[in-house]
Design a protein around this motif. Structure first.
Motif, PDB file in Angstrom:
ATOM      1  N   LEU A  23       1.153   9.320  -9.382  1.00  0.00           N
ATOM      2  CA  LEU A  23       0.388   9.592  -8.156  1.00  0.00           C
ATOM      3  C   LEU A  23      -0.734   8.573  -7.968  1.00  0.00           C
ATOM      4  O   LEU A  23      -1.155   8.309  -6.860  1.00  0.00           O
ATOM      5  N   LEU A  24      -1.194   8.018  -9.082  1.00  0.00           N
ATOM      6  CA  LEU A  24      -2.251   7.009  -8.979  1.00  0.00           C
ATOM      7  C   LEU A  24      -1.734   5.723  -8.358  1.00  0.00           C
ATOM      8  O   LEU A  24      -2.493   4.940  -7.803  1.00  0.00           O
ATOM      9  N   ALA A  25      -0.445   5.509  -8.473  1.00  0.00           N
ATOM     10  CA  ALA A  25       0.147   4.306  -7.895  1.00  0.00           C
ATOM     11  C   ALA A  25       0.725   4.591  -6.518  1.00  0.00           C
ATOM     12  O   ALA A  25       1.201   3.697  -5.839  1.00  0.00           O
ATOM     13  N   THR A  71       6.798  14.991 -15.792  1.00  0.00           N
ATOM     14  CA  THR A  71       5.736  14.205 -16.417  1.00  0.00           C
ATOM     15  C   THR A  71       5.500  12.856 -15.732  1.00  0.00           C
ATOM     16  O   THR A  71       4.565  12.155 -16.082  1.00  0.00           O
ATOM     17  N   GLU A  72       6.357  12.505 -14.768  1.00  0.00           N
ATOM     18  CA  GLU A  72       6.070  11.294 -13.985  1.00  0.00           C
ATOM     19  C   GLU A  72       4.741  11.467 -13.245  1.00  0.00           C
ATOM     20  O   GLU A  72       4.016  10.508 -13.016  1.00  0.00           O
ATOM     21  N   CYS A  73       4.453  12.708 -12.862  1.00  0.00           N
ATOM     22  CA  CYS A  73       3.171  12.986 -12.195  1.00  0.00           C
ATOM     23  C   CYS A  73       2.234  13.751 -13.143  1.00  0.00           C
ATOM     24  O   CYS A  73       1.044  13.484 -13.185  1.00  0.00           O
ATOM     25  N   LEU A 114       0.810  -1.215   0.000  1.00  0.00           N
ATOM     26  CA  LEU A 114       0.000   0.000   0.000  1.00  0.00           C
ATOM     27  C   LEU A 114       0.850   1.274   0.000  1.00  0.00           C
ATOM     28  O   LEU A 114       0.532   2.238  -0.676  1.00  0.00           O
ATOM     29  N   VAL A 115       1.906   1.250   0.803  1.00  0.00           N
ATOM     30  CA  VAL A 115       2.783   2.426   0.864  1.00  0.00           C
ATOM     31  C   VAL A 115       4.219   1.975   0.618  1.00  0.00           C
ATOM     32  O   VAL A 115       4.721   1.092   1.321  1.00  0.00           O
ATOM     33  N   ALA A 116       4.836   2.577  -0.378  1.00  0.00           N
ATOM     34  CA  ALA A 116       6.212   2.195  -0.727  1.00  0.00           C
ATOM     35  C   ALA A 116       7.160   2.550   0.413  1.00  0.00           C
ATOM     36  O   ALA A 116       7.021   3.592   1.051  1.00  0.00           O
ATOM     37  N   HIS A 117       8.098   1.660   0.694  1.00  0.00           N
ATOM     38  CA  HIS A 117       9.055   1.892   1.790  1.00  0.00           C
ATOM     39  C   HIS A 117      10.502   1.900   1.313  1.00  0.00           C
ATOM     40  O   HIS A 117      11.413   2.020   2.123  1.00  0.00           O
ATOM     41  N   LEU A 154       0.117   8.178  -4.019  1.00  0.00           N
ATOM     42  CA  LEU A 154      -0.757   8.929  -3.119  1.00  0.00           C
ATOM     43  C   LEU A 154      -2.223   8.527  -3.233  1.00  0.00           C
ATOM     44  O   LEU A 154      -2.943   8.490  -2.254  1.00  0.00           O
ATOM     45  N   TYR A 155      -2.679   8.267  -4.455  1.00  0.00           N
ATOM     46  CA  TYR A 155      -4.105   8.017  -4.651  1.00  0.00           C
ATOM     47  C   TYR A 155      -4.443   6.535  -4.792  1.00  0.00           C
ATOM     48  O   TYR A 155      -5.526   6.183  -5.212  1.00  0.00           O
ATOM     49  N   LYS A 156      -3.485   5.698  -4.388  1.00  0.00           N
ATOM     50  CA  LYS A 156      -3.664   4.266  -4.553  1.00  0.00           C
ATOM     51  C   LYS A 156      -4.930   3.750  -3.862  1.00  0.00           C
ATOM     52  O   LYS A 156      -5.617   2.879  -4.372  1.00  0.00           O
ATOM     53  N   PHE A 157      -5.234   4.313  -2.715  1.00  0.00           N
ATOM     54  CA  PHE A 157      -6.365   3.823  -1.930  1.00  0.00           C
ATOM     55  C   PHE A 157      -7.706   4.303  -2.468  1.00  0.00           C
ATOM     56  O   PHE A 157      -8.738   3.829  -2.087  1.00  0.00           O
ATOM     57  N   GLN A 158      -7.676   5.265  -3.308  1.00  0.00           N
ATOM     58  CA  GLN A 158      -8.929   5.868  -3.748  1.00  0.00           C
ATOM     59  C   GLN A 158      -9.134   5.715  -5.244  1.00  0.00           C
ATOM     60  O   GLN A 158      -9.931   6.420  -5.843  1.00  0.00           O
TER      61      GLN A 158
END
Lengths: 327, 208
Positions: free
Chosen positions: A262-264, A253-255, A237-240, A266-270
């Motif tokens: 960001l979809l993978a 352009t990565e974001c 869920l959260v990269a370490h 910060l916004y992974k949960f939503q």
């Protein structure tokens, strides 16, 4: 009501006593149903025996032979804020779930003080109840991260077990989650006193080293540090895996693109609306923020192409008639 | 016989050329940012460079717009932007009809260029909308995107940044289409290059 909650908590608690009076593991789903707080902790009274010193900025050091009593400062590392603890993930614990009963002896014996503290996976690893959080995978990621290269670094440096709260998973305000998570990093990376306890490296000037970012403050409040400073891992869920600074994301352009990372992260949960066919591409980002390049409206896009093509067509037709009529 | 009218004073010509160059840069960089791909496959130029060029060009464009407004207030140029209510739709239709049919039949221009009437009704309304509606919206929303911290966070449950950006790119698109049509209509002089030369020399020329 409080007694009922406490009874429910004790009923659902799955007690796993390890050799050394070890940790009490509790069913995370059941614990989440109970309101956090000192009033609902079954061991609050016992915990006070520790917190009478460790919960205060000062403690009393008494010489029983001479009767001399002196106040001493409680070192930050050994101070536990009651309010934070009883709102943390481990709020329902007894101190002795993780710490030896020998700590009840005061002054604490050196051998007790040198006990090896538990790590996350001592409790959370290889347990079906926690399987979905993939602590084992997190451990592997951590071991590959730059933090693992530092002597004396452990999970606790970022996730203080006495105060850490899961944030992003239960987030109702992404802004607050970002602030909370970024403060974990800044605790060392923007505080040289803490930073130099772990490394001999030069002081990091966070503002200066991120000077290349346009709208720096907007970036700092809209994304977490780990968005750019970790590698993406689809399975957790959260990269370490904290990357060396030269491997951090610097390409906009990565974001800022339809394939926004960001979809993978910060916004992974939503990401329920992940890459919708109609409406906003990456629509989920729009709930809390707006990322130029990552958010595009398909309808507006198509409409703009039609209008543009229509204008070109009219011009071409007009030009054609001008040529044949020599107008 | 060639009729020559001095319609474009130096300040307008300088303002116009700066405006044109900046607008082209802004369209190029704006499209590049809006359609950026993660691997840079759709980017016309690198994203960070597009942002830098877009920001700098926009700030200069804003100053240039202020010059236009001051110039119009300080000189008599503003008279060309005053729209008369009487016969508004009829005049507009007459001009459209000329572009669509009349000019192919070698009809006379319904609104010949004079010192008092530099623009035909269609030009007038489109220039007024572009300069007094489109540009302010573009500049204000662009300012909001440059300093997102000044924007309203949420407006009726929708991100203020989103509304601002949608307004900005929509107006940017409309003005880009305007520019395309503007460039094409500028080929409708006596010869395709006549009107372009006017914006260099300052003199409007046409055969009588």
């Amino acid at each position: 009501m409080k007694i009922a909650l406490a009874l429910i908590a004790s009923f659902f608690s799955v007690v796993l006593i390890t050799e050394n009076n070890g940790p009490v593991l509790q069913d995370p789903d059941q614990v989440l149903q109970i309101q956090k707080g000192i009033d609902n902790n079954l061991f609050a009274e016992d915990n006070e025996k520790c917190l009478v010193c460790h919960g205060e900025p000062y403690f009393e050091l008494a010489d029983t032979a001479t009767g001399v009593i002196r106040n001493r400062l409680m070192c930050d590392d050994y101070h536990v804020d009651r309010d934070e603890f009883y709102q943390s993930n481990h709020w329902s614990f007894a101190c002795t779930d993780c710490h030896s009963y020998d700590f009840e002896i005061f002054p604490h014996p050196v051998s007790t003080r040198l006990e090896e503290p538990y790590h996350c996976n001592d409790c959370h690893g290889y347990d079906e109840q926690y399987a979905r959080y993939q602590f084992e995978e997190i451990q592997i990621e951590y071991e590959e991260s730059v933090h693992a290269e530092i002597d004396g670094f452990s999970c606790w440096k970022c996730h203080d077990p006495h105060s850490y709260e899961i944030n992003i998973r239960n987030s109702t305000s992404l802004g607050k989650t970002i602030l909370y998570d970024n403060n974990i990093c800044l605790e060392c990376h923007a505080n040289f006193d803490n930073f130099q306890l772990l490394t001999d490296k030069e002081e990091i000037k966070v503002i200066d080293s991120h000077g290349w970012l346009p709208n720096q403050s907007a970036h700092f409040t809209s994304v977490r540090c780990i968005e750019c400073h970790t590698g993406i891992n689809e399975s957790i869920l959260v990269a370490h895996k904290l990357l060396p600074k030269d491997k951090a994301v610097k390409r906009c352009t990565e974001c800022h693109s339809s394939e926004s990372r960001l979809l993978a992260t910060l916004y992974k949960f939503q990401s329920k609306e992940f890459r919708a066919d109609v409406g906003f591409i990456n629509g989920i980002i729009l709930n809390q923020s707006y990322v130029i390049g990552a958010n595009r409206n398909i309808i507006l896009n198509v409409l703009s192409f039609i209008i543009f093509a229509g204008v070109i067509l009219v011009i071409v037709v007009h030009l054609f008639f001008r040529i044949i009529r020599r107008a | 016989m060639t009729r020559r009218l001095y319609l474009y004073p130096v300040w307008i010509r300088i303002w116009h050329v700066i405006n044109a160059i900046l607008f082209l840069i802004l369209i190029f960089t704006g499209v590049s940012m809006q359609f950026a791909g993660s691997g840079g496959e759709f980017s016309l130029i690198r994203f960070d460079q597009a942002v830098a060029w877009h920001n700098v060009s926009a700030i200069i464009l804003t100053f240039n717009y202020v010059v236009f407004i001051i110039g119009n207030v300080a000189t008599t140029n503003s008279r060309h932007y005053r729209i008369k209510k009487e016969n508004f739709w009829a005049d507009l239709f007459a001009q459209l009809k000329f572009y669509a049919f009349g000019m192919f039949k070698k009809e006379k221009h319904p609104f010949p260029v004079t010192y008092e009437q530099k623009f035909n009704p269609l030009q007038k309304i489109s220039y007024v909308l572009a300069m007094y509606v489109g540009m302010p919206v573009l500049i204000i929303t662009g300012f909001g995107l440059l300093f997102p911290e000044i924007l309203v966070q949420q407006f009726f449950g929708v991100s203020g940044l989103l509304i601002t950006d949608i307004l900005h790119i929509t107006m940017g698109f409309i003005l880009s289409v305007f520019m395309l049509i503007h460039i094409y209509t500028c080929t409708l002089g006596d010869k395709p290059a006549t009107l372009f030369k006017s914006m260099i020399s300052g003199y409007h020329e046409e055969h009588e």
